[in-house]
Design a protein around this motif. Structure first.
Motif, short mmCIF file in Angstrom:
data_model
loop_
_atom_site.label_atom_id
_atom_site.label_comp_id
_atom_site.label_asym_id
_atom_site.label_seq_id
_atom_site.Cartn_x
_atom_site.Cartn_y
_atom_site.Cartn_z
N LYS A 24 4.12 2.48 2.35
CA LYS A 24 2.93 1.66 2.53
C LYS A 24 3.13 0.32 1.84
O LYS A 24 3.57 0.25 0.69
CB LYS A 24 1.72 2.38 1.94
CG LYS A 24 0.42 1.72 2.35
CD LYS A 24 -0.77 2.52 1.88
CE LYS A 24 -2.04 1.76 2.22
NZ LYS A 24 -3.22 2.39 1.63
N LEU A 25 2.83 -0.75 2.57
CA LEU A 25 2.99 -2.09 2.00
C LEU A 25 1.67 -2.56 1.41
O LEU A 25 0.61 -2.19 1.90
CB LEU A 25 3.44 -3.07 3.09
CG LEU A 25 4.72 -2.68 3.85
CD1 LEU A 25 5.04 -3.76 4.86
CD2 LEU A 25 5.88 -2.49 2.90
N THR A 26 1.78 -3.40 0.39
CA THR A 26 0.54 -3.91 -0.22
C THR A 26 -0.03 -5.05 0.60
O THR A 26 -1.24 -5.24 0.65
CB THR A 26 0.78 -4.40 -1.66
OG1 THR A 26 1.95 -5.22 -1.64
CG2 THR A 26 0.93 -3.25 -2.62
N GLU A 27 0.84 -5.79 1.25
CA GLU A 27 0.28 -6.89 2.06
C GLU A 27 0.27 -6.50 3.54
O GLU A 27 1.12 -5.77 4.03
CB GLU A 27 1.07 -8.18 1.85
CG GLU A 27 2.57 -8.00 2.02
CD GLU A 27 3.30 -9.30 1.79
OE1 GLU A 27 2.78 -10.33 2.22
OE2 GLU A 27 4.38 -9.27 1.20
N LYS A 28 -0.73 -7.00 4.21
CA LYS A 28 -0.90 -6.68 5.63
C LYS A 28 -0.13 -7.70 6.46
O LYS A 28 -0.68 -8.69 6.91
CB LYS A 28 -2.39 -6.74 5.98
CG LYS A 28 -2.95 -5.38 6.35
CD LYS A 28 -4.34 -5.52 6.93
CE LYS A 28 -4.88 -4.18 7.37
NZ LYS A 28 -6.31 -4.27 7.64
#
Ligand code: ATP
Ligand code: MG
Lengths: 145, 234
Positions: A24-28
């Motif tokens: 999962k990435l913190t930025e979209k």
């Protein structure tokens, strides 16, 4: 905590499952996801691994769903086609059995158009009743299960 | 206004083509005056029904002209021909051909309904049904009455639009001789009372003892009067 995948598998009693990691990435940012995939594949170039962004993996699931829907649609179209065919056949039989009445109507002064309209209208009514009943039964079936 | 209600000029009707070609009507010319009671006789296959279909605008001649009420009809389109049939022609067939789903009264009302008449359609139909002696059958379903009664109703339906000509193809062909005699008498009475032109096809000349004119059809050709050789075979 870091644990070897095989240990985890035996711990969870799932010998051949749990074969993917979700990152999962913190930025979209879809660009970032593509970037990370590239880095990941470069880092494990020799292993038989597959990397997908979330969009790509969703696409695969959606594809399955879409082909399911188009299958259902196909069945629907086939059903519609065969009902239309049935109505046309019924109307043709009706016209054939009514040749005498049609002749009388013609002699009395009914136009070809008028007589055609009667049969088209009748076909449309049969079709509408069929569609209404079919929709009712279909909805009842769907909501009762 | 001319006294002639119908004129056929050199009418031929050919069915099929090539080897199987049949000349059902061969250069027929005739004219009918208002109020005439005309009988068309001839052996089976001679062309009587074909001739009646020409007069009734149910079929078109291969060549020649059909002039009804002073108007040439062969060039009319379907809508115009239908209107002509409705207004100027009344039909009575061998099998009464009432529409079975309708009552006797509704059957007789139908021509005026198709016409969109502004008259009292129900009253007109009722009056005629009383005239032909069917006052007790008016509201019965038309497949629930006898053949003779059905033929009376068919005559009423043929008359209801006060047509120029009433056409009948074997109107007594399906009836026993007593009932047939009554139907013939009814047609004659109506013809006189309403000065109504009738053209009737029959293969039984004796059923119609007293008519204004007889036309004999033989091999698609029309002859005035009766042919005595036909009497023997009849
Ligand atoms: N639609 C058609 N197609 C081909 N031939 C036809 C058609 N209608 C009539 N004919 C032929 O034309 C000829 C005349 O037929 P028509 O029906 O006028 O005879 P008819 O005098 O009325 O006979 P009947 O007394 O048996 O009713 C016959 O040879 C018949 O076979
Ligand atoms: Mg005939």
């Amino acid at each position: 905590m870091i644990i070897h995948i095989d240990s985890l598998r035996s711990l969870l009693d799932r010998p051949d499952e749990s074969n993917s990691i979700f990152v999962k990435l913190t930025e979209k940012n879809p660009e970032a996801a593509l970037d990370i995939r590239k880095q990941f594949l470069a880092a494990y170039a020799n292993d038989d691994l597959k990397a997908q962004t979330i969009e790509e993996s969703a696409e695969a699931t959606l594809k399955g769903l879409r082909s399911g829907i188009s299958m259902i649609n196909l069945i629907g179209y086939f059903g519609m086609g065969s009902s239309a065919f049935a109505i046309v056949t019924i109307q043709m039989m009706l016209v054939n059995s009514k040749t005498r009445e049609i002749g009388v109507m013609r002699a009395i002064g009914a136009k070809r158009k008028d007589i055609l309209m009667v049969f088209i209208l009748q076909g449309m009514i049969i079709g509408a009743i069929g569609a209404g009943a079919g929709t009712g039964i279909g909805l009842a079936y769907t909501f009762s299960t | 206004m001319s006294d002639t209600v119908l004129e056929l000029q050199n009418v031929s009707r050919i069915f099929g083509e090539g080897d199987t070609q049949v000349k059902a009507l061969d250069n027929v010319s005739l004219s009918i005056r208002r109020g005439e009671f005309v009988l068309i006789v001839g052996s089976s296959g001679s062309g009587k029904s074909t001739l009646l279909n020409m007069i009734g605008l149910l079929d078109k001649p291969t060549s020649g002209k059909v002039i009804l009420d002073g108007k040439e009809t062969t060039a009319l389109n379907d809508g115009q021909v239908s209107q002509y049939r409705n207004e100027k022609l009344g039909f009575v067939f061998q099998f009464a051909n009432l529409l079975p789903d309708l009552t006797v009264l509704e059957n007789v009302m139908l021509p005026q309904q198709i016409q969109g008449s502004s008259e009292d359609i129900r009253q007109n139909a009722t009056d005629l049904l009383i005239k032909v002696g069917l006052e007790d059958q008016i509201n019965k379903r038309s497949n629930k009455i006898s053949g003779g009664q059905a033929q009376r109703a068919a005559i009423a339906r043929g008359l209801v639009n006060r047509p120029t000509i009433v056409l009948a193809d074997e109107p007594t062909g399906n009836l026993d001789s007593v009932t047939a005699g009554k139907i013939v008498k009814l047609a004659k009475t109506m013809a006189k009372e309403l000065n109504q032109t009738f053209i009737i096809v029959t293969h039984d000349r004796h059923q119609f003892p007293d008519v204004d004119r007889v036309i004999t059809i033989k091999d698609g050709k029309a002859f005035s009067g009766e042919e005595t050789t036909m009497e023997i075979t009849a």
